[in-house]
Design an enzyme around this catalytic site. Sequence first.
Site, PDB file in Angstrom:
ATOM      1  N   CYS A   9       0.861  -1.182   0.000  1.00 35.44           N
ATOM      2  CA  CYS A   9       0.000   0.000   0.000  1.00 35.44           C
ATOM      3  C   CYS A   9       0.897   1.232   0.000  1.00 35.44           C
ATOM      4  O   CYS A   9       2.093   1.134  -0.282  1.00 35.44           O
ATOM      5  CB  CYS A   9      -0.989  -0.013   1.170  1.00 35.44           C
ATOM      6  SG  CYS A   9      -0.275   0.217   2.805  1.00 35.44           S
ATOM      7  N   ARG A  15      -3.376  -0.628   5.316  1.00 33.64           N
ATOM      8  CA  ARG A  15      -3.926  -1.702   4.486  1.00 33.64           C
ATOM      9  C   ARG A  15      -2.996  -2.898   4.325  1.00 33.64           C
ATOM     10  O   ARG A  15      -3.411  -4.038   4.538  1.00 33.64           O
ATOM     11  CB  ARG A  15      -4.316  -1.156   3.111  1.00 33.64           C
ATOM     12  CG  ARG A  15      -5.405  -0.110   3.191  1.00 33.64           C
ATOM     13  CD  ARG A  15      -5.660   0.546   1.848  1.00 33.64           C
ATOM     14  NE  ARG A  15      -4.516   1.359   1.462  1.00 33.64           N
ATOM     15  CZ  ARG A  15      -4.372   1.937   0.283  1.00 33.64           C
ATOM     16  NH1 ARG A  15      -5.314   1.793  -0.643  1.00 33.64           N
ATOM     17  NH2 ARG A  15      -3.312   2.681   0.012  1.00 33.64           N
ATOM     18  N   ASP A 120      -8.145   3.613   1.482  1.00 33.23           N
ATOM     19  CA  ASP A 120      -7.156   3.821   2.536  1.00 33.23           C
ATOM     20  C   ASP A 120      -7.834   4.398   3.779  1.00 33.23           C
ATOM     21  O   ASP A 120      -8.254   5.552   3.786  1.00 33.23           O
ATOM     22  CB  ASP A 120      -6.067   4.772   2.047  1.00 33.23           C
ATOM     23  CG  ASP A 120      -4.884   4.832   2.987  1.00 33.23           C
ATOM     24  OD1 ASP A 120      -5.014   4.444   4.165  1.00 33.23           O
ATOM     25  OD2 ASP A 120      -3.810   5.280   2.535  1.00 33.23           O
TER      26      ASP A 120
END
Length: 150
Positions: A9, A15, A120
């Site tokens: 990520c 994440r 996100d």
Amino acid sequence: MTYRILFVCLGNICRSPTAEAVTRAKAAERGLDVTLDSAGTGDWHIGKPPYGPMQEAARTKGYDLSALRARQVAASDFIEYDLIVVMDDDNAADMAAIGPQDRVKLFTDFTSTTTTYVPDPYFTRDFDGALALIEDCADGLLDRLGSRQA
């Protein structure tokens, strides 16, 4: 054979470490042989633990992120891992600048929903929603991987 997967990520504090921990727990439940890691495309959080609110959301579902530490993606990751799983198209574009795309997949390629990326939660503040989507994607990924190891 151990299958090696890297989750990627932006900063490696929400994440991707969650994807690593969730997939590790689910793979262990299934008895699948995997090596997992996570990394970020940016360098802002190197050496730091996952973001507190993400850790808390994961902890409520039984996942422990506390031992994980952020690192940045390296070109050698394209050699070390069989599959590089990114959370969104921006991560995929960043990975294209580093190495070949034949091993790069979106995590949502493995979801049962029509969602095209993992939002996100650092920005959306929806940690529970991100976690639920990550759990679904991990199940789909492991379903596919399990059929290869059978």
